[in-house]
Write a protein that holds these residues in place. Structure first.
Motif, mmCIF file in Angstrom:
data_model
loop_
_atom_site.group_PDB
_atom_site.id
_atom_site.type_symbol
_atom_site.label_atom_id
_atom_site.label_comp_id
_atom_site.label_asym_id
_atom_site.label_seq_id
_atom_site.Cartn_x
_atom_site.Cartn_y
_atom_site.Cartn_z
ATOM 1 N N SER A 97 32.913 11.829 -15.474
ATOM 2 C CA SER A 97 32.514 11.822 -16.874
ATOM 3 C C SER A 97 31.163 11.141 -17.016
ATOM 4 C CB SER A 97 33.541 11.090 -17.742
ATOM 5 O OG SER A 97 33.276 9.700 -17.780
ATOM 6 N N ILE A 98 30.537 11.331 -18.174
ATOM 7 C CA ILE A 98 29.327 10.584 -18.466
ATOM 8 C C ILE A 98 29.633 9.100 -18.373
ATOM 9 C CG2 ILE A 98 28.361 12.390 -19.955
ATOM 10 C CD1 ILE A 98 29.341 10.700 -22.370
ATOM 11 N N HIS A 99 28.608 8.292 -18.143
ATOM 12 C CA HIS A 99 28.866 6.858 -18.059
ATOM 13 C C HIS A 99 29.381 6.361 -19.403
ATOM 14 C CE1 HIS A 99 28.320 2.551 -17.605
ATOM 15 N NE2 HIS A 99 28.364 2.780 -16.306
ATOM 16 N N PRO A 100 30.395 5.480 -19.400
ATOM 17 C CA PRO A 100 30.993 5.028 -20.669
ATOM 18 C C PRO A 100 30.011 4.366 -21.622
ATOM 19 C CG PRO A 100 31.837 3.763 -18.785
ATOM 20 C CD PRO A 100 31.114 4.941 -18.231
ATOM 21 N N LEU A 101 28.889 3.847 -21.111
ATOM 22 C CA LEU A 101 27.923 3.228 -22.016
ATOM 23 C C LEU A 101 27.358 4.242 -23.004
ATOM 24 C CD1 LEU A 101 26.738 0.482 -22.582
ATOM 25 C CD2 LEU A 101 24.855 1.002 -21.044
ATOM 26 N N TYR A 102 27.256 5.493 -22.586
ATOM 27 C CA TYR A 102 26.814 6.547 -23.506
ATOM 28 C C TYR A 102 27.778 6.699 -24.685
ATOM 29 C CZ TYR A 102 23.061 8.724 -20.698
ATOM 30 O OH TYR A 102 21.890 8.990 -20.034
ATOM 31 N N LEU A 103 29.057 6.406 -24.477
ATOM 32 C CA LEU A 103 30.058 6.614 -25.520
ATOM 33 C C LEU A 103 29.801 5.728 -26.738
ATOM 34 C CD1 LEU A 103 33.208 6.857 -23.229
ATOM 35 C CD2 LEU A 103 32.057 8.733 -24.409
ATOM 36 N N PHE A 104 29.247 4.534 -26.509
ATOM 37 C CA PHE A 104 28.945 3.656 -27.637
ATOM 38 C C PHE A 104 27.865 4.271 -28.524
ATOM 39 C CE2 PHE A 104 30.845 0.837 -24.521
ATOM 40 C CZ PHE A 104 31.692 0.070 -25.299
ATOM 41 N N ARG A 105 26.964 5.025 -27.911
ATOM 42 C CA ARG A 105 25.945 5.712 -28.698
ATOM 43 C C ARG A 105 26.518 6.936 -29.401
ATOM 44 N NH1 ARG A 105 20.592 7.954 -25.802
ATOM 45 N NH2 ARG A 105 20.488 5.786 -25.161
#
Length: 319
Positions: A284-292
């Protein structure tokens, strides 16, 4: 008392408001008495309660603010000497007033939000970060890219050309996020870490998603995104159509996917302005992207899932 005087002086200097101390009689719960200093004041004819507490988790402040507001029927302003950027965003999202001493003022009841660290700076207009510059910032935040590397080493890590990486680093240097120094024939890169980098990455940058569509075509190489990625990195249950991120440069792959209606779809496809597999984890995309991606969401399930990810400390504290 010294902190209170310093706070009031700071607010008067920045806002030009007059601040007068006042008093109020409240019957407080024991845990608030033990953990908080409360100061009552009138700011520009608005009575408020300032609360300076000692909590290990930012979420513990939410209940305290609710209790104080219900008891007093007054706005409550939390006071911090230091506050992490992600915690600041969490308070803003919940419209909880706060002041970070000498740094930040957020008082929604007074329609005020000021980053006072930037007031004295003469800011020039900067170009928006390119997708590659943004991706390099992510690489540094998750320690896939470290400081004190050569440009050629960063190019190898990010699987990009040296010229493209040089241009991206030049842009990051304009923002003050990196320093590029020539040592002999080599160019060394030094990241200037601050919580502003994390704040900028999550809160100020645009979403990498250019477009979305539904497809029932098979996809072999999958990088999950959005709700599907959030479920992979938390206890959230995903009963939706799986969301896949694909780079806009993958034209052959995208052209081969047949679009369809949602009810007939196997996948929802996000077209990204960069390679979503760069620094990907767990398919998956890195979870840090999810906050954005979910920064505007008010869904409690999503907020809880993001809190789970945050609590795993995917970003380590740095000196």
């Amino acid at each position: 008392m010294k902190l209170k005087k310093k706070l009031f002086n700071y607010l008067e200097t920045i806002t030009k408001w007059s601040i007068e101390e006042s008093s109020i009689n409240l019957t407080l719960p024991l845990h608030i008495k033990l953990r908080y200093e409360l100061w009552y004041a009138t700011i520009a004819n608005q009575k408020v309660i300032f609360a300076k507490g000692e909590e290990s988790d930012i979420r513990n402040y939410y209940k305290t603010v609710t209790i104080l507001e219900e008891l007093s029927n007054l706005p409550v302003v939390l006071i911090f000497e230091h506050l992490k950027a992600q915690d600041r965003e969490r308070l803003i999202k919940r419209h909880i007033a706060f002041v970070v001493q000498e740094q930040y003022i957020y008082m929604p009841f007074a329609l005020m939000q000021i980053d006072t660290q930037k007031i004295a700076q003469s800011l020039k207009k900067l170009k928006e970060l390119t997708p590659l510059a943004d991706a390099l910032l992510l690489g540094y935040l998750i320690e896939a890219i470290t400081s004190n590397l050569m440009i050629s080493e960063i190019a190898k890590i990010s699987n990009q050309g040296i010229r493209e990486v040089s241009n991206a680093l030049a842009l990051l240097e304009q923002y003050g996020f990196v320093r590029v120094e020539k040592k002999g024939r080599k160019k060394m890169v030094y990241f200037e870490y601050s919580e502003e980098i994390l704040d900028y990455f999550i809160s100020k940058q645009r979403t990498p998603i250019k477009a979305t569509f539904f497809t029932n075509s098979p996809i072999e190489k999958k990088i999950y995104s959005s709700f599907s990625a959030l479920a992979l990195h938390s206890t959230l249950i995903d009963n939706q159509i799986k969301t896949i991120a694909i780079s806009a440069k993958e034209k052959k792959l995208l052209d081969g996917l047949e679009q369809c209606f949602e009810e007939d779809a196997t996948y929802q496809v996000e077209i990204w302005d960069r390679d979503p597999s760069l620094f990907a984890t767990q398919q998956s995309i890195h979870p840090l992207y999810l906050f954005r991606l979910f920064r505007e969401s008010d869904d409690e399930r999503i907020e809880y899932a993001l809190d789970e990810i945050r609590d795993r400390r995917i970003i380590k504290d740095r000196d």
